[in-house]
Design a protein around this motif. Structure first.
Motif, short mmCIF file in Angstrom:
data_model
loop_
_atom_site.label_atom_id
_atom_site.label_comp_id
_atom_site.label_asym_id
_atom_site.label_seq_id
_atom_site.Cartn_x
_atom_site.Cartn_y
_atom_site.Cartn_z
N GLU A 80 0.01 87.14 -7.87
CA GLU A 80 -0.94 87.09 -9.64
C GLU A 80 -1.75 88.37 -9.23
OE1 GLU A 80 -0.88 83.76 -12.39
OE2 GLU A 80 -2.65 83.49 -10.65
N PHE A 81 -2.10 88.89 -10.03
CA PHE A 81 -3.60 89.92 -11.05
C PHE A 81 -3.58 89.05 -12.52
CE2 PHE A 81 -0.88 92.82 -7.58
CZ PHE A 81 -2.59 92.93 -7.43
N LYS A 82 -4.72 88.78 -13.14
CA LYS A 82 -5.38 88.84 -14.09
C LYS A 82 -6.06 90.08 -14.40
CE LYS A 82 -5.11 83.73 -14.21
NZ LYS A 82 -4.02 84.00 -15.72
N VAL A 83 -6.11 91.45 -15.66
CA VAL A 83 -6.48 91.84 -16.10
C VAL A 83 -8.15 91.30 -17.51
CG1 VAL A 83 -6.27 93.62 -17.19
CG2 VAL A 83 -4.81 93.30 -15.00
N PHE A 84 -9.17 91.72 -17.08
CA PHE A 84 -9.72 91.76 -18.15
C PHE A 84 -10.80 92.76 -18.67
CE2 PHE A 84 -9.67 88.39 -15.53
CZ PHE A 84 -9.76 86.70 -15.96
N GLU A 85 -10.90 93.11 -19.91
CA GLU A 85 -11.12 94.27 -21.17
C GLU A 85 -13.14 93.96 -21.05
OE1 GLU A 85 -8.98 97.47 -23.40
OE2 GLU A 85 -9.60 95.48 -24.34
N LEU A 86 -13.96 95.09 -20.10
CA LEU A 86 -14.92 95.16 -20.51
C LEU A 86 -15.07 96.11 -21.59
CD1 LEU A 86 -17.72 94.77 -20.43
CD2 LEU A 86 -17.97 95.85 -18.23
N ASP A 87 -15.84 95.47 -23.44
CA ASP A 87 -16.07 96.42 -24.15
C ASP A 87 -17.59 97.23 -24.25
OD1 ASP A 87 -16.72 97.50 -26.12
OD2 ASP A 87 -15.84 95.88 -27.73
N LEU A 88 -17.65 98.03 -23.63
CA LEU A 88 -18.80 98.70 -23.38
C LEU A 88 -19.38 98.72 -24.53
CD1 LEU A 88 -17.54 101.63 -20.55
CD2 LEU A 88 -19.10 99.47 -19.78
N SER A 89 -19.10 99.66 -25.37
CA SER A 89 -19.54 99.51 -26.70
C SER A 89 -20.23 98.08 -27.39
CB SER A 89 -19.24 100.24 -27.90
OG SER A 89 -18.06 99.04 -27.92
N ALA A 90 -20.13 97.07 -26.61
CA ALA A 90 -20.80 95.94 -27.02
C ALA A 90 -21.68 95.53 -25.52
CB ALA A 90 -19.81 94.53 -26.78
N ALA A 91 -21.46 95.98 -24.85
CA ALA A 91 -22.29 95.30 -23.61
C ALA A 91 -23.31 96.93 -23.95
CB ALA A 91 -22.24 96.03 -23.02
N GLY A 92 -23.62 97.29 -25.32
CA GLY A 92 -24.82 98.23 -25.34
C GLY A 92 -24.17 100.06 -24.86
N GLY A 93 -22.66 99.87 -24.76
CA GLY A 93 -22.08 101.40 -23.81
C GLY A 93 -22.79 101.65 -22.25
N GLY A 94 -23.27 100.61 -22.05
CA GLY A 94 -23.81 100.74 -20.54
C GLY A 94 -25.43 101.86 -20.56
N GLY A 95 -26.11 101.33 -21.48
CA GLY A 95 -27.33 102.05 -21.41
C GLY A 95 -28.15 101.03 -22.28
N GLY A 96 -27.65 99.86 -23.30
CA GLY A 96 -28.97 99.63 -23.78
C GLY A 96 -28.13 98.32 -23.73
N GLY A 97 -28.75 97.32 -24.55
CA GLY A 97 -28.70 95.71 -24.77
C GLY A 97 -29.84 95.05 -23.98
N GLY A 98 -30.25 93.66 -24.39
CA GLY A 98 -31.37 93.22 -23.82
C GLY A 98 -31.35 92.33 -22.51
N GLN A 99 -31.91 92.21 -21.50
CA GLN A 99 -31.41 91.46 -20.29
C GLN A 99 -32.42 90.32 -20.32
OE1 GLN A 99 -32.71 94.23 -17.19
NE2 GLN A 99 -31.00 94.88 -16.81
N GLY A 100 -31.14 89.69 -19.28
CA GLY A 100 -31.96 87.90 -19.45
C GLY A 100 -32.67 87.85 -18.35
N GLN A 101 -32.70 86.51 -17.90
CA GLN A 101 -33.01 86.06 -17.20
C GLN A 101 -32.30 86.03 -15.40
OE1 GLN A 101 -34.13 81.75 -16.59
NE2 GLN A 101 -35.09 81.66 -14.60
N GLY A 102 -33.40 86.97 -14.77
CA GLY A 102 -31.66 87.32 -12.96
C GLY A 102 -31.89 88.44 -13.65
N GLY A 103 -32.26 89.15 -14.93
CA GLY A 103 -31.44 90.83 -14.56
C GLY A 103 -30.13 91.01 -15.35
N SER A 104 -29.55 89.71 -16.05
CA SER A 104 -27.92 89.58 -16.51
C SER A 104 -28.12 89.74 -18.20
CB SER A 104 -27.68 88.36 -16.48
OG SER A 104 -28.02 87.43 -16.11
N TRP A 105 -27.11 90.30 -18.87
CA TRP A 105 -27.47 90.76 -20.16
C TRP A 105 -26.85 89.00 -20.90
CZ3 TRP A 105 -23.32 91.84 -23.59
CH2 TRP A 105 -24.14 92.46 -25.58
#
Length: 404
Positions: free
Chosen positions: A280-305
């Motif tokens: 079995e495979f499962k596939v998940f989509e990561l919306d880079l625009s919602a994550a700041g396009g890989g260049g922005g976005g705030g970071q929480g504790q431990g460096g995670s968004w």
């Protein structure tokens, strides 16, 4: 007797323009310098090149222990072995693949890049011992690197100015990220490591990687080599799974893929071999625009968004794409709507080869048996390669995208 090497260049171009199969193209360019020059104008003179440069074929593992470097290439387009290429530089080396180039690895940690379908020069890379922290991991140089990707294909000119591409590795017993750029005298290490990295890809100018705990990180090695977390999968999806990352059919998005090929051992059997196989495979989509396009976005504790989980959602279809993954760089291929352009390649399918290191390292003869094609719609696995089983402890059969 006529000298075929003296044929006029215009005539050679006419001949080359009638070539559609990979084996004919390879043989044509191997005749002599003038024939190779005609073959070098790929876009003009080889009608088959648009597809062959995109669709991976299977580079079959060595058939016996006395490996002299000869390899067979199995085509999904032709449903048969279409080329047998002598590659003496593979003898005694382990290799990994990305964008049609092989990363050759020697027992002493020496490394180089080789295009197996070209007569161009081999590109030397710094030794593994130049990777920061190399000695801390009691390395076996032969298996120190698990995966490699290229940001772009290197030029094959004998003399070139410093080129604009990056070589990225997953390496070490703790599977960290390291990279090299032309002109560097040693390898550089990515700063952030939350867990053991599983796969890495290059997309839209940046490097994206996923680790075995479902963390997706982004970095730009051309700037400072620092990385940050974009998203994290829930543990019920990544536990005891192999993870991959690839391009999606939608812009500004990536796919994270999980595979259930973790090996299991029977405790009550002496000299036991692992049991494993992909179901079995499962596939998940990561919306880079919602994550700041890989260049922005705030970071929480431990460096995670702080809102990273919102960017990943499970999807049930790959649309018109097919994925190729395993013991090589992960490839996301857009299947043409006209099936005649890519016969044998099915959209919404995952083509996979054996990359279960823990499994085939303890299996008699090595790995290579866990290969097939997964139908995302039906959730079923079918074989695609029916040749006799070919196993290897270090270089199982792997996808390679020919680069002529």
């Amino acid at each position: 007797m006529a000298n075929w090497c003296e044929l006029q260049y215009d005539m050679l171009e006419v001949i080359a323009q009638h070539l559609t199969k990979i084996e004919d193209y390879v043989a044509f360019g191997a005749v002599c310098t003038s024939w190779r020059a005609a073959a070098a104008n790929k876009k003009k003179n080889f009608r088959g090149i648009p597809l062959w440069k995109q669709i991976p074929c299977l580079m079959v593992a060595a058939k016996d222990e006395n490996d002299v470097g000869d390899r067979e290439f199995y085509s999904l387009l032709e449903n048969e072995v279409v080329a047998k290429v002598k590659l003496p530089k593979l003898k005694g080396k382990r290799y990994l693949e990305a964008l049609g180039w092989l990363l050759l690895i020697g027992e002493e940690g020496d490394m180089s890049l080789l295009n197996p379908f070209s007569s161009g020069p081999e590109i030397s890379l710094p030794n593994q011992n130049t990777i920061p922290g190399y000695d801390r991991y009691e390395p076996d140089a032969f298996i120190f690197v698990e995966k490699f990707v290229l940001s772009a294909r290197p030029s094959e000119a004998e003399e070139e100015e410093v080129e604009d591409y990056v070589v990225m590795l997953i390496c070490g017993s703790v599977r960290f990220l390291a990279f090299w750029k032309p002109g560097d005298q040693s390898w550089n290490r990515i700063v952030l490591r939350v867990s053991v990295y599983s796969d890495v890809t290059y997309y839209n100018g940046q490097i994206y990687a996923v680790d075995k705990k479902g963390n997706v990180v982004v970095c730009n090695p051309k700037i400072n080599g620092e990385a940050r977390i974009l998203a994290t999968l829930c543990d019920r999806f990544w536990y005891l799974k192999q993870l991959y990352i690839a391009e999606s059919e939608r812009e500004e998005s990536l796919l994270v893929v999980t595979r259930d090929n973790f090996p299991f051992f029977d405790d009550d059997v002496e000299d036991r071999e692992p049991r494993y196989g992909t179901a079995e495979f499962k596939v998940f989509e990561l919306d880079l625009s919602a994550a700041g396009g890989g260049g922005g976005g705030g970071q929480g504790q431990g460096g995670s968004w702080s809102s990273s989980r919102l960017c990943l959602k499970e999807i049930k279809s790959l649309g018109n794409r097919a994925l190729f993954l395993g013991h090589s760089a992960t490839v996301s291929f857009e299947v043409p709507s006209n099936g005649k352009l890519a016969p044998g390649i099915k959209p919404n399918h995952i083509y996979f080869t054996d990359d279960c290191w823990l499994g085939y390292g303890a299996t008699a003869g090595g790995g290579g048996k866990d290969m097939g094609v997964y139908n995302m719609e039906t959730g079923t696995v079918e074989p695609f390669y029916h040749a006799p089983k070919v196993l290897s402890y270090i270089c199982p059969s792997a996808w390679i995208t020919p680069n002529f």
